[in-house]
Design an enzyme around this catalytic site. Sequence first.
Site, mmCIF file in Angstrom:
data_model
loop_
_atom_site.group_PDB
_atom_site.id
_atom_site.type_symbol
_atom_site.label_atom_id
_atom_site.label_comp_id
_atom_site.label_asym_id
_atom_site.label_seq_id
_atom_site.Cartn_x
_atom_site.Cartn_y
_atom_site.Cartn_z
ATOM 1 N N TYR A 18 -10.773 -23.279 -16.899
ATOM 2 C CA TYR A 18 -9.397 -23.533 -16.471
ATOM 3 C C TYR A 18 -9.005 -24.970 -16.813
ATOM 4 O O TYR A 18 -7.936 -25.227 -17.370
ATOM 5 C CB TYR A 18 -9.259 -23.272 -14.972
ATOM 6 C CG TYR A 18 -7.849 -23.418 -14.457
ATOM 7 C CD1 TYR A 18 -6.975 -22.338 -14.447
ATOM 8 C CD2 TYR A 18 -7.388 -24.645 -13.986
ATOM 9 C CE1 TYR A 18 -5.670 -22.475 -13.990
ATOM 10 C CE2 TYR A 18 -6.091 -24.792 -13.523
ATOM 11 C CZ TYR A 18 -5.245 -23.704 -13.522
ATOM 12 O OH TYR A 18 -3.951 -23.856 -13.067
ATOM 13 N N HIS A 22 -6.210 -26.414 -19.827
ATOM 14 C CA HIS A 22 -5.106 -27.332 -19.529
ATOM 15 C C HIS A 22 -5.251 -28.647 -20.291
ATOM 16 O O HIS A 22 -4.246 -29.257 -20.652
ATOM 17 C CB HIS A 22 -4.979 -27.551 -18.016
ATOM 18 C CG HIS A 22 -4.311 -26.397 -17.341
ATOM 19 N ND1 HIS A 22 -4.994 -25.251 -17.004
ATOM 20 C CD2 HIS A 22 -3.020 -26.210 -16.988
ATOM 21 C CE1 HIS A 22 -4.145 -24.395 -16.453
ATOM 22 N NE2 HIS A 22 -2.939 -24.954 -16.436
ATOM 23 N N TYR A 41 4.197 -32.744 -13.641
ATOM 24 C CA TYR A 41 3.527 -31.511 -13.212
ATOM 25 C C TYR A 41 2.048 -31.843 -13.088
ATOM 26 O O TYR A 41 1.422 -32.273 -14.053
ATOM 27 C CB TYR A 41 3.746 -30.429 -14.255
ATOM 28 C CG TYR A 41 3.419 -29.008 -13.863
ATOM 29 C CD1 TYR A 41 2.537 -28.695 -12.841
ATOM 30 C CD2 TYR A 41 3.991 -27.954 -14.553
ATOM 31 C CE1 TYR A 41 2.246 -27.391 -12.509
ATOM 32 C CE2 TYR A 41 3.721 -26.640 -14.232
ATOM 33 C CZ TYR A 41 2.843 -26.364 -13.215
ATOM 34 O OH TYR A 41 2.559 -25.061 -12.887
ATOM 35 N N TRP A 76 1.305 -17.742 -22.274
ATOM 36 C CA TRP A 76 0.375 -18.575 -21.494
ATOM 37 C C TRP A 76 -0.221 -17.764 -20.351
ATOM 38 O O TRP A 76 -1.431 -17.797 -20.133
ATOM 39 C CB TRP A 76 1.095 -19.812 -20.971
ATOM 40 C CG TRP A 76 0.216 -20.714 -20.165
ATOM 41 C CD1 TRP A 76 0.159 -20.802 -18.790
ATOM 42 C CD2 TRP A 76 -0.756 -21.637 -20.642
ATOM 43 N NE1 TRP A 76 -0.774 -21.726 -18.413
ATOM 44 C CE2 TRP A 76 -1.350 -22.255 -19.525
ATOM 45 C CE3 TRP A 76 -1.167 -22.007 -21.919
ATOM 46 C CZ2 TRP A 76 -2.350 -23.222 -19.655
ATOM 47 C CZ3 TRP A 76 -2.164 -22.970 -22.034
ATOM 48 C CH2 TRP A 76 -2.737 -23.559 -20.903
ATOM 49 N N TRP A 77 0.631 -17.059 -19.612
ATOM 50 C CA TRP A 77 0.128 -16.226 -18.514
ATOM 51 C C TRP A 77 -0.915 -15.232 -19.019
ATOM 52 O O TRP A 77 -1.956 -15.059 -18.398
ATOM 53 C CB TRP A 77 1.261 -15.480 -17.846
ATOM 54 C CG TRP A 77 2.197 -16.309 -17.035
ATOM 55 C CD1 TRP A 77 2.051 -17.610 -16.638
ATOM 56 C CD2 TRP A 77 3.450 -15.877 -16.508
ATOM 57 N NE1 TRP A 77 3.135 -18.010 -15.900
ATOM 58 C CE2 TRP A 77 4.008 -16.963 -15.810
ATOM 59 C CE3 TRP A 77 4.165 -14.687 -16.578
ATOM 60 C CZ2 TRP A 77 5.237 -16.882 -15.159
ATOM 61 C CZ3 TRP A 77 5.385 -14.612 -15.937
ATOM 62 C CH2 TRP A 77 5.921 -15.687 -15.233
#
Length: 109
Positions: A18, A22, A41, A76-77
């Site tokens: 994860y 990113h 963000y 992306w999801w």
Amino acid sequence: MIRKASLMKVYEDCHEEYHKRHDELWPEMEEMLLAHGVISYSIFLDESTSNLFAYLEIEDEILWSQAADTDVCRKWWDSMKDLMETNADHSPVSRELQEVFFLERKLGE
């Protein structure tokens, strides 16, 4: 500026991946976020629970809500669905948090 926070969950054995994904955020994803009013963000991981805390500063709620309808967001999801709890459309299972306190130092004070 509007502050938003939410909780999500990454699978216990996927913390490293994860983080890696990113770190390698697609340029087109970054461009889409900025185009949809993201000022900042951040995502934080609680390794003991696998909970993710997301904090965003955005310009406009309506503009931000349109980000989910972009092709790059859906892509992306799809790419993240194997790492975290997701809904049927592969969007992250997410709970928005209510802001209860905010303190900001004004520049020059």
